[in-house]
Scaffold this motif. Structure first.
Motif, PDB file in Angstrom:
ATOM      1  N   GLY A 126       0.796  -1.228   0.000  1.00 27.34           N
ATOM      2  CA  GLY A 126       0.000   0.000   0.000  1.00 27.34           C
ATOM      3  C   GLY A 126       0.825   1.273   0.000  1.00 27.34           C
ATOM      4  N   LEU A 127       2.145   1.158   0.132  1.00 29.16           N
ATOM      5  CA  LEU A 127       3.003   2.348   0.154  1.00 29.16           C
ATOM      6  C   LEU A 127       3.405   2.720  -1.269  1.00 29.16           C
ATOM      7  N   SER A 128       3.635   4.013  -1.461  1.00 29.56           N
ATOM      8  CA  SER A 128       4.025   4.438  -2.807  1.00 29.56           C
ATOM      9  C   SER A 128       5.088   5.531  -2.804  1.00 29.56           C
ATOM     10  N   ASP A 129       5.483   5.992  -1.613  1.00 25.34           N
ATOM     11  CA  ASP A 129       6.512   7.033  -1.571  1.00 25.34           C
ATOM     12  C   ASP A 129       7.847   6.488  -2.046  1.00 25.34           C
ATOM     13  N   SER A 130       8.735   7.369  -2.394  1.00 27.90           N
ATOM     14  CA  SER A 130      10.087   6.964  -2.752  1.00 27.90           C
ATOM     15  C   SER A 130      10.999   7.213  -1.550  1.00 27.90           C
ATOM     16  N   TYR A 131      11.666   6.194  -1.104  1.00 28.83           N
ATOM     17  CA  TYR A 131      12.510   6.291   0.092  1.00 28.83           C
ATOM     18  C   TYR A 131      13.985   6.350  -0.301  1.00 28.83           C
ATOM     19  N   TYR A 146      10.523  -8.465   1.372  1.00 27.89           N
ATOM     20  CA  TYR A 146      10.877  -7.098   1.780  1.00 27.89           C
ATOM     21  C   TYR A 146      11.869  -6.477   0.792  1.00 27.89           C
ATOM     22  N   LEU A 147      12.821  -7.256   0.324  1.00 29.99           N
ATOM     23  CA  LEU A 147      13.776  -6.714  -0.656  1.00 29.99           C
ATOM     24  C   LEU A 147      13.064  -6.354  -1.959  1.00 29.99           C
ATOM     25  N   ARG A 152      10.986  -1.731  -5.193  1.00 32.23           N
ATOM     26  CA  ARG A 152       9.851  -0.975  -5.753  1.00 32.23           C
ATOM     27  C   ARG A 152       9.743   0.412  -5.132  1.00 32.23           C
ATOM     28  N   LEU A 153      10.020   0.507  -3.831  1.00 32.24           N
ATOM     29  CA  LEU A 153       9.799   1.755  -3.094  1.00 32.24           C
ATOM     30  C   LEU A 153      11.022   2.674  -3.076  1.00 32.24           C
ATOM     31  N   GLY A 154      12.114   2.212  -3.644  1.00 32.52           N
ATOM     32  CA  GLY A 154      13.314   3.045  -3.718  1.00 32.52           C
ATOM     33  C   GLY A 154      13.461   3.668  -5.087  1.00 32.52           C
ATOM     34  N   ARG A 196      18.802  -5.631  -9.703  1.00 32.42           N
ATOM     35  CA  ARG A 196      18.341  -4.378  -9.081  1.00 32.42           C
ATOM     36  C   ARG A 196      19.241  -3.934  -7.930  1.00 32.42           C
ATOM     37  N   PHE A 197      20.059  -4.872  -7.412  1.00 34.04           N
ATOM     38  CA  PHE A 197      20.859  -4.567  -6.214  1.00 34.04           C
ATOM     39  C   PHE A 197      22.352  -4.650  -6.493  1.00 34.04           C
TER      40      PHE A 197
END
Ligand code: DHB
Ligand code: MG
Length: 219
Positions: A126-131, A146-147, A152-154, A196-197
């Protein structure tokens, strides 16, 4: 000195005393956590300060933490983001979130910290911000999930830190039946294989025994 767990711990205490010293808010958070009967599985003081320094090094303003517990690492990172920064931290248990809320508010950085209550596997989609920085320190079985959410969230350059990658050396046991070790092995494989990492990891010894941290940048 011998390389024994007691001596690693003594050296860790020494380093924390010399480099960090007493800290009323952090000490109170640990006391509240212990009082509540929560396990002392927060990061070591030297690791908390590492999170704080890494966040400043990266100019981090937005932190996502998966696994709040008593708010110890949350306070370190909330200090690092400064005024105008924000830490979003996810805690599965409402009663634990309440303990963390009190300690975080008492530390004077409460307005920078949002605690989301729920299983991270259900909250994260449900989160969409960029961290700018994501610290993963929750149930190890869900580490790859979680990774994947962290990716997705980074954004390119987001710093990801994954706790507990050594697990007293069990990480090299290919036949382990410990679900926490298996979840961590899968996460390390993902950090190594998934394009991605870009990641490394350091094993650590000290007051938390023999464990470690993985550090990754999102490509
Ligand atoms: C455990 C979890 C942690 O995040 C940690 O730092 C140490 C131990 C555990 O669940 O055993
Ligand atoms: Mg941990």
């Amino acid at each position: 000195m011998e390389a024994t767990p007691e001596n690693w711990s003594a050296v860790d205490d020494y380093l924390a005393e010399v480099l960090i010293g007493p800290d009323a808010a952090l000490d109170a958070a640990l006391a509240a956590q212990e009082q509540a009967g929560l396990p002392a599985i927060e990061v070591a003081p030297v690791a908390g300060k590492l999170l704080y320094l890494l966040a400043q090094l990266g100019g981090v303003k937005r932190v996502l933490e998966i696994g709040t517990l008593g708010g110890y690492s949350t306070i370190w990172m909330a200090r690092a983001v400064g005024e105008g920064g924000r830490v979003t931290t996810i805690e599965a248990e409402p009663w634990i979130a309440e303990i963390a809320r009190n300690s975080i508010d008492a530390a004077g950085i409460g307005e920078r910290v949002e605690i989301l209550i729920g299983r991270a596997a259900e909250v994260l989609p449900g989160l969409s911000d960029s961290y700018d920085m994501i610290f993963i320190d929750a149930d190890k079985e869900s580490n790859t999930l979680y990774l994947d959410q962290a990716a997705r969230l980074g954004r390119p350059g987001t710093l990801i830190v994954l706790d507990n990658i050594g697990r007293s050396g069990d990480i090299v046991d290919a036949d382990t039946e410990d679900s926490m070790v298996i979840g961590t092995q899968q996460a390390l494989r993902m950090l190594g294989d998934d394009p991605r990492f870009d990641a490394t990891a350091l094993q650590t010894v000290g007051v938390k025994g023999w464990d470690g941290l993985a550090i990754a940048l999102l490509r």
